[in-house]
Design a protein around this motif. Structure first.
Motif, PDB file in Angstrom:
ATOM      1  N   ALA A 166       1.222   6.453 -15.802  1.00 11.67           N
ATOM      2  CA  ALA A 166       1.736   5.097 -15.996  1.00 11.67           C
ATOM      3  C   ALA A 166       2.235   4.528 -14.670  1.00 11.67           C
ATOM      4  CB  ALA A 166       2.850   5.109 -17.036  1.00 11.67           C
ATOM      5  N   CYS A 167       2.928   5.365 -13.885  1.00 14.85           N
ATOM      6  CA  CYS A 167       3.383   4.920 -12.561  1.00 14.85           C
ATOM      7  C   CYS A 167       2.208   4.611 -11.647  1.00 14.85           C
ATOM      8  CB  CYS A 167       4.256   6.002 -11.926  1.00 14.85           C
ATOM      9  SG  CYS A 167       5.855   6.252 -12.728  1.00 14.85           S
ATOM     10  N   ARG A 168       1.160   5.441 -11.733  1.00 18.76           N
ATOM     11  CA  ARG A 168      -0.011   5.237 -10.875  1.00 18.76           C
ATOM     12  C   ARG A 168      -0.660   3.878 -11.167  1.00 18.76           C
ATOM     13  NH1 ARG A 168      -2.312   9.623  -8.915  1.00 18.76           N
ATOM     14  NH2 ARG A 168      -1.809  10.792 -10.810  1.00 18.76           N
ATOM     15  N   ALA A 169      -0.816   3.573 -12.438  1.00 20.38           N
ATOM     16  CA  ALA A 169      -1.445   2.308 -12.815  1.00 20.38           C
ATOM     17  C   ALA A 169      -0.560   1.124 -12.425  1.00 20.38           C
ATOM     18  CB  ALA A 169      -1.723   2.295 -14.317  1.00 20.38           C
ATOM     19  N   TRP A 170       0.733   1.256 -12.638  1.00 20.17           N
ATOM     20  CA  TRP A 170       1.653   0.171 -12.299  1.00 20.17           C
ATOM     21  C   TRP A 170       1.622  -0.117 -10.797  1.00 20.17           C
ATOM     22  CZ3 TRP A 170       4.668  -2.217 -16.149  1.00 20.17           C
ATOM     23  CH2 TRP A 170       5.508  -3.248 -15.687  1.00 20.17           C
ATOM     24  N   LYS A 171       1.631   0.955 -10.005  1.00 19.18           N
ATOM     25  CA  LYS A 171       1.611   0.784  -8.549  1.00 19.18           C
ATOM     26  C   LYS A 171       0.288   0.166  -8.094  1.00 19.18           C
ATOM     27  CE  LYS A 171       3.269   1.610  -4.323  1.00 19.18           C
ATOM     28  NZ  LYS A 171       3.537   2.976  -3.851  1.00 19.18           N
ATOM     29  N   ALA A 172      -0.813   0.572  -8.704  1.00 15.58           N
ATOM     30  CA  ALA A 172      -2.125   0.052  -8.301  1.00 15.58           C
ATOM     31  C   ALA A 172      -2.234  -1.451  -8.538  1.00 15.58           C
ATOM     32  CB  ALA A 172      -3.225   0.788  -9.069  1.00 15.58           C
ATOM     33  N   ILE A 173      -1.620  -1.930  -9.611  1.00 14.72           N
ATOM     34  CA  ILE A 173      -1.716  -3.355  -9.943  1.00 14.72           C
ATOM     35  C   ILE A 173      -0.684  -4.180  -9.197  1.00 14.72           C
ATOM     36  CG2 ILE A 173      -1.458  -5.033 -11.816  1.00 14.72           C
ATOM     37  CD1 ILE A 173      -4.113  -3.461 -11.831  1.00 14.72           C
TER      38      ILE A 173
END
Length: 462
Positions: free
Chosen positions: A137-144
């Motif tokens: 979830a953190c990875r996706a949030w950071k990517a966006i």
């Protein structure tokens, strides 16, 4: 909306998320067995490297046992951001008995089942799959977004499955660094498949072990059978004395001190939370509940204390027979605690009960490796709990419920007693995940929607 884009990213990246989880699952991080110490270290290193790809400053912290993993990431607004700590554990249970596994426990794969796709491996549910839902979830949030929605501290330990001997000293020595506004823990289950759940209370734990000593050596049963006292027979009698067969209650004097009845309104909520008692019993091969009379399985699991015999041994256990009266018998006990039960006081009562049962020519030797923790009750009136409930309800299309947990997760109590910090426990495991058993699995739905759930919770908390 930004959240919509984050959720789309999670869906699009799911295959890669599963691949990353499988990499972690291949690492044989069995903490209780010294033969796997290097594997535990490898798992810690893997997590550190993965956190760094998201932008965390992550380090391996050496302890007398297995290392801790600590990572930090600033929020978008500086010092005024809400500070969240996420806890998980990267160690796993032993795989014994290995011959009961259908496949290599450390060769993870996705399997199609009548109930949907699952990820099969040791640690898939407890706790690597759950841990990775938050990281993804953190990875996706950071990517966006290029940043995370709050200030985050990551805290992973490698000894949860072996008693966490290094945990308390480490938390005491690093309390300033680890203290946050609230701790998030993903090491729990849903009350029923598809029913998002937030744990509001956890049972405590007491462990003890004793040896009954009889004759000075193993005896020939033809010479001493009859007049000779048999420690295994005495052990069986003492174990039976722990219980009232009529009521199913524990018969140790004072055992229920500190135990309160569940309020009727809370019992009424539990009755509508989606728990299926028949399915719960069927999953274990039971046809009925065998505990306290006139109490539901759910009440017994969440709000009643237990005394369980976890192991009994003595005498000859090899092939064939050996006609001996053994000189010793051994027993391991655990108690699950609720309410205000004091583990130290209960240990004294248990030991007094055993010692009162002893016959002449027997003595008891108690284990001195004492271990116990109190039950935990969370303050669900805090706004973070309402925020998490909304995020979970939106993701699972049904209202998230506040539940009790039958298990003991001492870290929640340590966060409170050592760091003065409340904990919120949100997990996506199911009762049929076979944690601690052969053929452990984690539902793909739990993994996928778990990632999406944490993204929604982070959004609500930011």
């Amino acid at each position: 909306m930004t959240l919509d884009r984050v959720l789309e990213r999670i869906d699009h990246d799911l295959t890669h998320s599963v691949d990353r989880l499988c990499e972690l699952l291949r690492i044989q991080s069995i903490s209780t067995d010294p033969a796997f110490k290097v594997h535990c270290d490898t798992a810690a290193e893997w997590l550190i490297n993965d956190l760094k790809t998201i932008g965390f400053s992550a380090e391996k912290r050496v302890t007398p046992g297995h290392p801790m993993v600590v990572g930090h990431h600033d929020g978008p607004g500086g010092e005024n951001d809400r500070h969240l700590l996420f806890y998980g554990h990267y160690d796993v249970q032993p795989v014994d008995p290995l011959d009961k596994w259908d496949h290599d426990p450390f060769a993870p794969f996705v399997e199609d089942t009548p109930k949907g796709k699952i990820i099969r491996a040791r640690g898939a549910s407890d706790d690597k799959g759950q841990l990775m839902t938050f990281i993804e979830a953190c990875r996706a949030w950071k990517a966006i977004n290029g940043s995370l929605p709050a200030k985050l501290t990551i805290f992973f330990e490698g000894e949860e499955e072996s008693g966490s001997p290094s945990l308390v000293p480490f938390m005491q020595d690093n309390s300033d660094e680890l203290t946050a506004d609230i701790a998030l823990i993903c090491d729990t289950s849903m009350v029923s498949p598809g029913v998002p759940s937030i744990a509001s209370q956890l049972r405590g734990m007491l462990k003890d072990e004793f040896t009954l000593v009889g004759p000075s050596l193993d005896l020939h049963s033809g010479h001493y059978g009859g007049p000779g006292l048999n420690p295994l027979r005495e052990m069986s009698r003492i174990i039976a004395s722990f219980y009232d067969e009529e009521t199913g209650a524990v018969a140790v004097e004072g055992f229920y001190e500190g135990v309160a009845e569940v309020p009727s309104e809370l019992l009424a909520q539990w009755e509508t939370c989606g728990f299926d008692e028949k399915e719960y019993l069927d999953n274990a091969g039971y046809t009925m509940s065998h505990g306290e009379k006139n109490r539901t399985s759910l009440e017994q699991q969440w709000a009643r204390p237990t005394l369980e015999i976890n192991g009994v041994w003595g005498g000859y256990n090899g092939a064939g027979s050996k006609t001996v009266i053994p000189s010793e018998a051994h027993c391991k006990i655990t108690c699950r605690l609720v309410g205000d039960m004091d583990p130290d006081a209960l240990r004294d009562k248990l030991r007094a009960h055993v010692e009162a049962q002893l016959k002449p020519d027997t003595k008891v030797i108690w284990d001195n490796d004492l271990e116990g923790s109190r039950a935990s009750v969370m303050d669900i009136s805090r706004p973070e709990f309402a925020a998490a409930q909304k995020g979970l309800s939106d993701e699972w299309d049904r209202e998230a419920v506040f539940v009790g947990m039958g298990g003991s997760i001492p870290i929640a109590g340590f966060f409170k007693s050592i760091l003065g910090m409340e904990s919120m426990l949100v997990g996506f495991a199911n009762d049929d995940d076979k944690i601690h058993s052969p053929n452990e699995k984690y539902d793909m739905k739990s993994f996928h929607k778990g990632i999406r759930s944490w993204a929604r919770i982070l959004s609500e908390l930011s």
